[in-house]
Design a protein around this motif. Structure first.
Motif, PDB file in Angstrom:
ATOM      1  N   ASP A 167       0.828  -1.205   0.000  1.00 18.80           N
ATOM      2  CA  ASP A 167       0.000   0.000   0.000  1.00 18.80           C
ATOM      3  C   ASP A 167       0.861   1.252   0.000  1.00 18.80           C
ATOM      4  N   ALA A 168       2.085   1.145   0.559  1.00 18.78           N
ATOM      5  CA  ALA A 168       2.984   2.284   0.663  1.00 18.78           C
ATOM      6  C   ALA A 168       4.423   1.778   0.670  1.00 18.78           C
ATOM      7  N   VAL A 169       5.333   2.657   0.267  1.00 19.75           N
ATOM      8  CA  VAL A 169       6.754   2.336   0.217  1.00 19.75           C
ATOM      9  C   VAL A 169       7.518   3.388   1.012  1.00 19.75           C
ATOM     10  N   PHE A 170       8.431   2.925   1.857  1.00 20.57           N
ATOM     11  CA  PHE A 170       9.320   3.801   2.615  1.00 20.57           C
ATOM     12  C   PHE A 170      10.716   3.580   2.051  1.00 20.57           C
ATOM     13  N   LEU A 229      21.019   4.932  -6.711  1.00 22.11           N
ATOM     14  CA  LEU A 229      20.400   4.795  -8.029  1.00 22.11           C
ATOM     15  C   LEU A 229      18.875   4.805  -7.935  1.00 22.11           C
ATOM     16  N   GLY A 230      18.362   5.371  -6.868  1.00 23.88           N
ATOM     17  CA  GLY A 230      16.926   5.462  -6.686  1.00 23.88           C
ATOM     18  C   GLY A 230      16.190   6.108  -7.848  1.00 23.88           C
ATOM     19  N   PRO A 231      16.705   7.226  -8.420  1.00 21.14           N
ATOM     20  CA  PRO A 231      16.005   7.843  -9.552  1.00 21.14           C
ATOM     21  C   PRO A 231      15.822   6.891 -10.736  1.00 21.14           C
ATOM     22  N   LYS A 232      16.809   6.031 -11.006  1.00 24.20           N
ATOM     23  CA  LYS A 232      16.673   5.065 -12.101  1.00 24.20           C
ATOM     24  C   LYS A 232      15.600   4.033 -11.789  1.00 24.20           C
ATOM     25  N   LEU A 233      15.561   3.591 -10.540  1.00 24.19           N
ATOM     26  CA  LEU A 233      14.538   2.635 -10.141  1.00 24.19           C
ATOM     27  C   LEU A 233      13.151   3.255 -10.278  1.00 24.19           C
ATOM     28  N   PHE A 234      12.991   4.474  -9.781  1.00 25.01           N
ATOM     29  CA  PHE A 234      11.685   5.123  -9.807  1.00 25.01           C
ATOM     30  C   PHE A 234      11.229   5.430 -11.232  1.00 25.01           C
ATOM     31  N   ALA A 235      12.177   5.540 -12.166  1.00 27.77           N
ATOM     32  CA  ALA A 235      11.834   5.836 -13.556  1.00 27.77           C
ATOM     33  C   ALA A 235      11.390   4.604 -14.339  1.00 27.77           C
ATOM     34  N   THR A 254       2.850   3.656  -6.098  1.00 24.29           N
ATOM     35  CA  THR A 254       3.292   4.816  -6.876  1.00 24.29           C
ATOM     36  C   THR A 254       2.097   5.578  -7.413  1.00 24.29           C
ATOM     37  N   ARG A 255       1.147   4.869  -7.996  1.00 24.33           N
ATOM     38  CA  ARG A 255      -0.027   5.509  -8.580  1.00 24.33           C
ATOM     39  C   ARG A 255      -0.863   6.228  -7.507  1.00 24.33           C
ATOM     40  N   SER A 256      -0.814   5.731  -6.297  1.00 23.18           N
ATOM     41  CA  SER A 256      -1.548   6.363  -5.197  1.00 23.18           C
ATOM     42  C   SER A 256      -0.736   7.466  -4.511  1.00 23.18           C
ATOM     43  N   LYS A 257       0.506   7.689  -4.992  1.00 20.40           N
ATOM     44  CA  LYS A 257       1.422   8.674  -4.402  1.00 20.40           C
ATOM     45  C   LYS A 257       1.699   8.355  -2.939  1.00 20.40           C
ATOM     46  N   HIS A 258       1.922   7.084  -2.690  1.00 13.29           N
ATOM     47  CA  HIS A 258       2.236   6.608  -1.356  1.00 13.29           C
ATOM     48  C   HIS A 258       3.698   6.190  -1.273  1.00 13.29           C
ATOM     49  N   LEU A 259       4.582   7.029  -1.783  1.00 14.47           N
ATOM     50  CA  LEU A 259       6.021   6.820  -1.689  1.00 14.47           C
ATOM     51  C   LEU A 259       6.583   7.844  -0.711  1.00 14.47           C
ATOM     52  N   PHE A 260       7.259   7.381   0.329  1.00  9.83           N
ATOM     53  CA  PHE A 260       7.698   8.264   1.397  1.00  9.83           C
ATOM     54  C   PHE A 260       9.178   8.027   1.694  1.00  9.83           C
TER      55      PHE A 260
END
Length: 335
Positions: A271-274, A286-292, A302-308
């Motif tokens: 439901d959420a990612v920390f 390399l987080g930006p590459k993963l998130f892309a 991600t679609r719910s904007k539950h990335l913290f």
């Protein structure tokens, strides 16, 4: 940071960015409090008793005689560095893990301290340590290629038993305080941590019950990211606060390197990612590459904007753990 091998890192030095403990022993088993006073004396105290100038402490290398009140302590790993900051002390020198990984609250103190590694994440340089004239050196036993004999020739060198720790942020802090002769100095922070986790469990019980978390770091390996489990340091902290974990983090004990191809399979039911950030709030490593990755973009979290994110994802001490709880609370408020 016996433990399972940590994923490879661009930092060749011994920092908590690439080390994670997974042993079975607890802090109470380490015996790093002073276990006797030395026989060297400077005179008498006001009561007429001789005042010892040395103490004997246990270390990963066995009993070691150190100054009773060290004045120039070099922290060759960022766990003892973080502990000294928690204690309100400033090391004479520190390992350089990279400015972007230092919390904003510590930057002003950290920047002017001499660095004793060969650049960012490099090997410990004996010459740099020697130039600081240390009377005590503190590191951890997981440090690879450490010139221990050379460092010991400069000053007593205490290696903390990181490899036996399940919660390095807590154990290394407690043991550093004990080595420095102030074993009770962190009690206030310990109490704050206990009260804070209890408060979060109570205040956010409803959202905690309906939310499942996965924990991750961008990592340093091309095409891979790092998944963290309930038994990792950050998993333990969030678990203390009442977090419940999605399948991937619930099944994993500590830490695992995972390929981009498995993003959907591992994270789809969260439901959420920390996740881990640098001190500017951006995904670390390399987080930006993963998130892309398209697969990451399509995750429910991600679609719910539950990335913290939190720079305290890899905590070094009690203040870091408390700050991670603050970031976790910000996430809970928005869910």
């Amino acid at each position: 940071m016996p433990m399972p091998p940590a994923p490879s890192s661009r930092l060749s030095g011994p920092t908590r960015r690439g080390l994670l403990g997974a042993g079975a022993a607890g802090a109470a088993l380490f015996g790093l409090a002073a276990c006797g006073s030395g026989t060297s004396h400077t005179g008498a105290t006001s009561g007429g008793s001789p005042k010892a100038t040395t103490r004997t402490v246990d270390s990963a290398k066995g009993p070691l005689t150190i100054p009773a009140a060290p004045q120039r302590v070099v922290a060759i790993n960022d766990f003892p560095m973080a502990a000294m900051f928690d204690l309100g002390l400033t090391p004479a020198g520190v390992f350089n893990a990279g400015e972007e990984y230092v919390p904003q609250r510590d930057l002003a103190k950290w920047k002017p301290i001499p660095k004793v590694s060969d650049g960012v994440g490099g090997a410990i340089q004996v010459e740099k340590v020697a130039a600081l004239r240390p009377d005590l050196i503190i590191g951890i036993d997981a440090q690879a290629n450490l010139p221990y004999d050379q460092l010991s020739a400069l000053a007593p060198t205490v290696l903390l038993p990181f490899t036996k720790s399940t919660a390095p942020w807590r154990d290394m802090a407690d043991q550093t305080a004990a080595v420095l002769g102030v074993p009770n100095a962190l009690d206030r922070l310990k109490q704050r941590y206990t009260e804070r986790t209890a408060q979060l469990r109570k205040e956010y019980a409803t959202v905690l019950a309906r939310t499942r978390w996965d924990l991750l770091q961008g990592g340093f390996d091309e095409g891979n990211w790092w998944l963290y489990g309930h038994g990792s340091p950050i998993g333990g902290i969030l678990g203390d606060a009442g977090a419940r974990f999605a399948t991937a983090s619930a099944r994993l004990g500590v830490q695992q390197s995972v390929s981009y191809e498995l993003v959907t399979g591992r994270l789809a039911d969260a439901d959420a990612v920390f996740y881990y950030t640098t001190n500017d709030g951006k995904p670390a490593n390399l987080g930006p590459k993963l998130f892309a990755q398209k697969s990451f973009q399509q995750l429910p979290a991600t679609r719910s904007k539950h990335l913290f994110g939190s720079i305290y994802f890899l905590p070094g001490g009690y203040e870091d753990a408390l700050a991670a709880l603050d970031d976790f609370e910000k996430a809970l408020r928005s869910l």
